[in-house]
Design an enzyme around this catalytic site. Sequence first.
Site, short mmCIF file in Angstrom:
data_model
loop_
_atom_site.label_atom_id
_atom_site.label_comp_id
_atom_site.label_asym_id
_atom_site.label_seq_id
_atom_site.Cartn_x
_atom_site.Cartn_y
_atom_site.Cartn_z
N LEU A 57 0.71 -1.34 -0.32
CA LEU A 57 -0.43 -0.27 -0.02
C LEU A 57 1.26 1.43 0.37
O LEU A 57 1.83 1.45 1.12
CB LEU A 57 -1.23 -0.01 0.73
CG LEU A 57 -1.90 -1.15 1.38
CD1 LEU A 57 -2.73 -1.07 2.80
CD2 LEU A 57 -2.92 -1.02 -0.07
N ASP A 58 0.27 2.71 -0.85
CA ASP A 58 1.19 3.78 -0.70
C ASP A 58 1.04 4.17 0.49
O ASP A 58 0.59 3.47 1.89
CB ASP A 58 0.62 4.65 -1.48
CG ASP A 58 0.80 4.72 -3.02
OD1 ASP A 58 1.60 3.53 -3.51
OD2 ASP A 58 0.31 4.62 -4.08
N LYS A 59 2.12 4.88 0.84
CA LYS A 59 2.91 4.87 2.15
C LYS A 59 1.15 6.17 2.84
O LYS A 59 0.93 6.08 3.89
CB LYS A 59 3.73 6.51 2.27
CG LYS A 59 4.24 6.48 3.83
CD LYS A 59 5.43 8.02 3.80
CE LYS A 59 6.38 7.89 4.83
NZ LYS A 59 7.36 8.48 4.59
N THR A 61 -1.65 5.94 1.65
CA THR A 61 -2.61 5.21 1.81
C THR A 61 -3.44 4.36 3.30
O THR A 61 -1.86 3.73 3.67
CB THR A 61 -2.96 3.80 0.69
OG1 THR A 61 -3.00 4.69 -0.40
CG2 THR A 61 -4.16 3.12 1.17
N ARG A 156 -5.32 5.49 -7.79
CA ARG A 156 -5.09 6.69 -8.35
C ARG A 156 -5.07 7.47 -9.92
O ARG A 156 -5.99 8.26 -9.51
CB ARG A 156 -3.65 7.81 -6.97
CG ARG A 156 -3.72 7.34 -5.94
CD ARG A 156 -2.08 6.96 -5.41
NE ARG A 156 -1.74 8.35 -5.30
CZ ARG A 156 -0.62 8.72 -4.62
NH1 ARG A 156 -0.14 7.53 -4.39
NH2 ARG A 156 -0.45 9.71 -4.98
#
Length: 239
Positions: A57-59, A61, A156
Site C-alpha cells: 500500500l502507498d505510504k 494509504t 489514483r
Amino acid sequence: MKKNVWNAAEMVVYDDDNYTIINKPPHLSTLEDRNDQTNVLSLFRAIDSGYQVCHRLDKETSGALLLAKNDEAYRHAALQFQEREVEKIYHALVKGRFLNEAIQVDVPLRTSGSGKVIFDKRRGKEAITLFRPKQFFKDYTLVEAKPITGRTHQIRAHLAYLDFPICGDSLYGGEPIFLSSIKKDFRSKKNEEERPLFSRVGLHAHAIKLTNVNKNFILKMCDYPKDMQIIMKKLNKFN
C-alpha cells in the site's frame, strides 16, 4: 511536528498460523523508505523474522494489508495475486459528483521517470479498475474501487483519468479539503491561515478476501483511521 510511534500489535485485525492482516495506518511505509527506516515489514520482523509482505500500500494509504508468516503461505498468496483471485475493495474520497453508475476503467499505465504513473496505450501495462459511487455528499463523493490488476498508483491514476483525482492527492491533481469548502457559514480566525482538514491521499483499503493455505476463505474489513473518520463525520454534518 509530532513523530509517530507505531505499535504493530495494535494494527492486527486478523491472525492465524499462516497470515496476519493489519489495518495499516496512514504515513507508514509498507517497505523501507529512504526518508524513514520504520516500516510495516521491519515492525513485524521484530516480532518474527519469517514475516513477508504479500503486496504493498502507498505510504499515505491506510487499510488492509496482508503479511505471510512462512514461505508456503507467501507462495500461496503470490499465486492468488498472480491469478487475480485476491479481492480488494478500496474507498476513495473525490471532489464533485461521481458517475451515477458502475464503470470499468481499462487504461494501460506505466511509471514515468518522475515516479508519477501515466497513461500509455502503446507502452503501458494492462490496468483495470471497477468503480461505483458509494455515498454522495453535496460537493464530494465516496467512491468504491475494486482493482482487477495491481499496478502502482492504479486507483489514483485511473480516478485522475476520469477527472476525479482523490482528495489530498497532489501528485494527480487532488486538492486538500478545508472546512471553509464544506461549511457554509465558516469564518477563519483573523490573521491565521486556514489549515486543511484532510491533506493526505484520501484512499483506504477497506477489505481483502483470499483463501488460506487450507483453501478456507479469509475476508476481513478494516475501519477507517481517525483522520478519515473525522472528515466523513464533517461531510455528513456540513455537506
